[in-house]
Enzyme design. Sequence first.
Site, PDB file in Angstrom:
ATOM      1  N   GLY A 105      -5.074   5.858   3.570  1.00 59.30           N
ATOM      2  CA  GLY A 105      -6.060   6.681   4.288  1.00 59.30           C
ATOM      3  C   GLY A 105      -6.214   8.063   3.685  1.00 59.30           C
ATOM      4  N   ASP A 273      -7.250   1.817  -3.880  1.00 58.64           N
ATOM      5  CA  ASP A 273      -7.689   2.891  -2.979  1.00 58.64           C
ATOM      6  C   ASP A 273      -8.362   4.020  -3.747  1.00 58.64           C
ATOM      7  OD1 ASP A 273      -4.854   3.068  -3.819  1.00 58.64           O
ATOM      8  OD2 ASP A 273      -4.956   5.069  -2.954  1.00 58.64           O
TER       9      ASP A 273
HETATM   10  P1  AMP Z   1      -3.714   9.168  -4.756  1.00 61.10           P
HETATM   11  O1  AMP Z   1      -3.204   7.977  -5.501  1.00 61.10           O
HETATM   12  O2  AMP Z   1      -3.287  10.479  -5.304  1.00 61.10           O
HETATM   13  O3  AMP Z   1      -5.199   9.112  -4.604  1.00 61.10           O
HETATM   14  O4  AMP Z   1      -3.077   9.149  -3.269  1.00 61.10           O
HETATM   15  C1  AMP Z   1      -2.617   7.999  -2.634  1.00 61.10           C
HETATM   16  C2  AMP Z   1      -2.502   8.218  -1.144  1.00 61.10           C
HETATM   17  O5  AMP Z   1      -1.585   9.253  -0.861  1.00 61.10           O
HETATM   18  C3  AMP Z   1      -3.797   8.593  -0.446  1.00 61.10           C
HETATM   19  O6  AMP Z   1      -3.788   7.994   0.820  1.00 61.10           O
HETATM   20  C4  AMP Z   1      -3.704  10.088  -0.349  1.00 61.10           C
HETATM   21  O7  AMP Z   1      -4.452  10.612   0.721  1.00 61.10           O
HETATM   22  C5  AMP Z   1      -2.226  10.264  -0.091  1.00 61.10           C
HETATM   23  N1  AMP Z   1      -1.735  11.573  -0.541  1.00 61.10           N
HETATM   24  C6  AMP Z   1      -1.517  11.993  -1.805  1.00 61.10           C
HETATM   25  N2  AMP Z   1      -1.048  13.252  -1.822  1.00 61.10           N
HETATM   26  C7  AMP Z   1      -0.969  13.649  -0.535  1.00 61.10           C
HETATM   27  C8  AMP Z   1      -0.550  14.842   0.121  1.00 61.10           C
HETATM   28  N3  AMP Z   1      -0.107  15.886  -0.557  1.00 61.10           N
HETATM   29  N4  AMP Z   1      -0.609  14.870   1.471  1.00 61.10           N
HETATM   30  C9  AMP Z   1      -1.044  13.825   2.181  1.00 61.10           C
HETATM   31  N5  AMP Z   1      -1.438  12.663   1.626  1.00 61.10           N
HETATM   32  C10 AMP Z   1      -1.401  12.573   0.295  1.00 61.10           C
HETATM   33 MG    MG Z   2      -6.528   8.414  -3.773  1.00 60.25          MG
END
Ligand code: AMP
Ligand code: MG
Length: 520
Positions: A105, A273
């Site tokens: 999410g 995602d």
């Molecule tokens: P990404 O692969 O960087 O697009 O992130 C994968 C998941 O982790 C997604 O659901 C992002 O919203 C969540 N996410 C990554 N970094 C953070 C953060 N610092 N705080 C909250 N959620 C994060």
């Molecule tokens: Mg992401």
Amino acid sequence: MTLISSRHPAQQPEAWANQLVRLHERVVADGGLGLGTPWQATPLPQPRWVATNPALATALGWPEDWAEHHDALQVFSGNAVWPGMVPFSSVYSGHQFGVWAGQLGDGRALTLGQIDTPLGPQELQLKGAGMTPYSRRADGRAVLRSSIREYLCSEAMHGLGIPTTRALCLTASPHPVVRESVETAAVVTRVAPSFIRFGHFEHFAYARSGDGQTPALHSLQALVDFVITHHEPDLQGHPQPVLALLQRVVERTAGLMAAWQAVGFCHGVMNTDNMSILGLTIDYGPFGFMDAFDPDHICNHSDHQGRYSWNNQPQIGYWNLRALAQALLALLPRGEDSVSAVVEVLQRYEDVFVQAMHARWMDKLGLTTSQDDDRTLVLDLLQLMAANQADFTITFRRLSGFDSRAVPGADGGPVNAAIRDLFMDRDAFDAWALRYASRLRAEGSVDAERAQRMRGVNPLYVLRNHLAETAIRRAQDGDDSEVRRLHRVLQTPFDEQVGCEADADFPPSWAQSIEVSCSS
Ligand code: AMP
Ligand code: MG
């Protein structure tokens, strides 16, 4: 759709909508699983503008000085909302590094709403505006370093003509954020017709309804209908809407992979995602434009297996589409017929990718006709570049000036020397150059015309890691001017720009020590 003209966005509360919120409310009212949660950002202290994007603001129909009024700085750092904005974080799931990760999410993204613009309806989304119900154990923040990279790369990709989410502005705060070291927070405002990902569909295919038994197919169907209504209106009334939508996504994704390959771009986290249903480049975390060409280049320091290496990206695009197709299968009648129909649609991927990639390489070599051994000519060049660690961007740019009448290497003269010098193995280059020259002559290629065409597809400027790094270090010291300068250069990456020679040059030796990881 109403077109907005140069009224400040704060003055048009009637314009702000959030279609996802509306869909969410409808789905919940119908007894389906919700699509997310209306949510507020967590305020950030002492925000400052790092960059506003005048070109994009103008394209959206906003006044030139939009950022200077109506608390714009507060709104785009998550400290205020304008009338009509209904911020919302959406829920999705996904496969990460080939493994089902379950619910993810918008852990740090908040969609402010959607507005009608001359570019069509666009959603505005804050990234890094604090924790959401989907933050899991993370802090909901994004650091200045990765936010500068996202801001610049979104706009660099747009400049290259590659489908991408855009970046409207970037704000920063002294608020500390802990990563490997203590950094500071920033918020990027992203703009796209939709931020819906493959993972949204996977979520509802595998999530359970309220009774804990049945998958949330009602929500999945609503999402498919929503995407068709808002983004593929010509598919409305199609006898096989699910398959038709899948086919669109297959074709777009194949085209996107070819576009990435052709500029030496690696995404770094091609999880489901992070795959846009509209075929946009989305979620710039660890990414990179290759310097020296290496087909096995891995841009993400955290990708130990090289799953998302440059060479693997096209087949990962297919892998991700299969995951999407598997999710959509839940909406089709059970049975072999549905499986075969889905497989048939997926098979389009290879055809579209191979054709798109071939066309890209032909354009990069300035060839306008097709001959049997063109593929070998391209592959041999790539092999030669890899063996000689030739710089990807510089090689193709210099090839644009290739003199097809000269005999390579003859008399030790300066014939095509600028290109030849990129290869340690001069003889091997000369042999390839002879074939290229004769291939060009075979189609009556006119060098000057060809050079002009090639300079329109082989960029001079790409966002190399070291360029981003220099802008980041300066901004971390409070000087944002390099971010804005680089942004200007990357807006027109095919045009030679006076005083920007260094931006088109080889990376300095310290560039090799830059590590780009999932930490952002
Ligand atoms: P990404 O692969 O960087 O697009 O992130 C994968 C998941 O982790 C997604 O659901 C992002 O919203 C969540 N996410 C990554 N970094 C953070 C953060 N610092 N705080 C909250 N959620 C994060
Ligand atoms: Mg992401």
